[in-house]
Design a protein around this motif. Sequence first.
Motif, PDB file in Angstrom:
ATOM      1  N   ALA A  11      49.496   4.212 -19.433  1.00  0.00           N
ATOM      2  CA  ALA A  11      50.687   3.951 -20.410  1.00  0.00           C
ATOM      3  C   ALA A  11      50.904   4.713 -21.552  1.00  0.00           C
ATOM      4  N   ILE A  15      54.601   6.010 -22.096  1.00  0.00           N
ATOM      5  CA  ILE A  15      55.214   5.713 -23.472  1.00  0.00           C
ATOM      6  C   ILE A  15      55.813   6.984 -24.086  1.00  0.00           C
ATOM      7  N   ASP A  16      55.096   7.930 -23.971  1.00  0.00           N
ATOM      8  CA  ASP A  16      55.429   9.284 -24.529  1.00  0.00           C
ATOM      9  C   ASP A  16      56.630   9.734 -23.659  1.00  0.00           C
ATOM     10  N   THR A  19      59.868   7.868 -24.207  1.00  0.00           N
ATOM     11  CA  THR A  19      60.652   8.277 -25.474  1.00  0.00           C
ATOM     12  C   THR A  19      61.232   9.618 -25.325  1.00  0.00           C
ATOM     13  N   LYS A  26      59.508   4.043 -30.158  1.00  0.00           N
ATOM     14  CA  LYS A  26      58.326   2.985 -30.295  1.00  0.00           C
ATOM     15  C   LYS A  26      58.416   1.888 -31.608  1.00  0.00           C
ATOM     16  N   VAL A  29      52.802  -0.106 -31.062  1.00  0.00           N
ATOM     17  CA  VAL A  29      51.984   0.439 -29.980  1.00  0.00           C
ATOM     18  C   VAL A  29      50.442  -0.275 -30.712  1.00  0.00           C
ATOM     19  N   ILE A  37      46.879   0.939 -23.772  1.00  0.00           N
ATOM     20  CA  ILE A  37      47.622   0.012 -24.258  1.00  0.00           C
ATOM     21  C   ILE A  37      47.446  -1.364 -24.073  1.00  0.00           C
ATOM     22  N   ALA A  40      52.648  -2.627 -26.130  1.00  0.00           N
ATOM     23  CA  ALA A  40      53.573  -1.989 -26.799  1.00  0.00           C
ATOM     24  C   ALA A  40      55.194  -2.377 -26.506  1.00  0.00           C
ATOM     25  N   GLU A  41      55.685  -2.157 -27.602  1.00  0.00           N
ATOM     26  CA  GLU A  41      57.240  -2.445 -27.441  1.00  0.00           C
ATOM     27  C   GLU A  41      58.032  -1.225 -27.768  1.00  0.00           C
ATOM     28  N   LEU A  42      58.970  -0.885 -26.672  1.00  0.00           N
ATOM     29  CA  LEU A  42      59.783   0.318 -26.997  1.00  0.00           C
ATOM     30  C   LEU A  42      61.424  -0.348 -27.071  1.00  0.00           C
ATOM     31  N   VAL A  51      55.440  -2.717 -22.664  1.00  0.00           N
ATOM     32  CA  VAL A  51      54.507  -1.952 -21.978  1.00  0.00           C
ATOM     33  C   VAL A  51      53.277  -2.019 -21.919  1.00  0.00           C
TER      34      VAL A  51
END
Length: 126
Positions: A11, A15-16, A19, A26, A29, A37, A40-42, A51
Motif C-alpha cells: 500500500a 499510494i505513491d 499520487t 494524500k 496516512v 498502511i 489512508a485517505e487520498l 487505502v
Amino acid sequence: MIYPTLRYRDAVKAIDWLTEAFGFEKSAVNLTPDGKIAHAELRLGDGIVMVNSAPDDYSYTPSADFKYVPCSLYIALSDVDGHHDRAKAAGAEITMELTDMDYGSREYSARDLEGNHWHFGTYRPA
C-alpha cells in the motif's frame, strides 16, 4: 457519501504511484508499527478513496480483462485528456484508450500497480 476502500499488498508503494500517475493527494496516512498502511485517505477533486495494506495471507489475483473484475472505480474529471497523458507518462497500463462514448462521455481506463481497474471520464451521474 460513498468512500471506496482499496487493499494493496504494498500500500505504501501504491499510494505513491496513485499520487504520481492519477494525481491523488494524500489527505491522511496512518501507519502500523511495522510500517504498513493502517488507513489512508487520498483525495482527487471532491472524491476520496481509502487505502490500507492487505493482510499477509491476501490471495486475490486480479483479472487481466476489466470485464471480469468484481469491482472497478469510475472517476469523473473535467480534463480527461490531460489526466490520461499524465497516467500514461507515469507508466499506467492503459486498458482502454481515450474514447468518445455514445452517451456523451469521453473516457479511458487504466490498471494500477496491483491490477485494480480505474475508469476516468467526463460523465457525471445526475
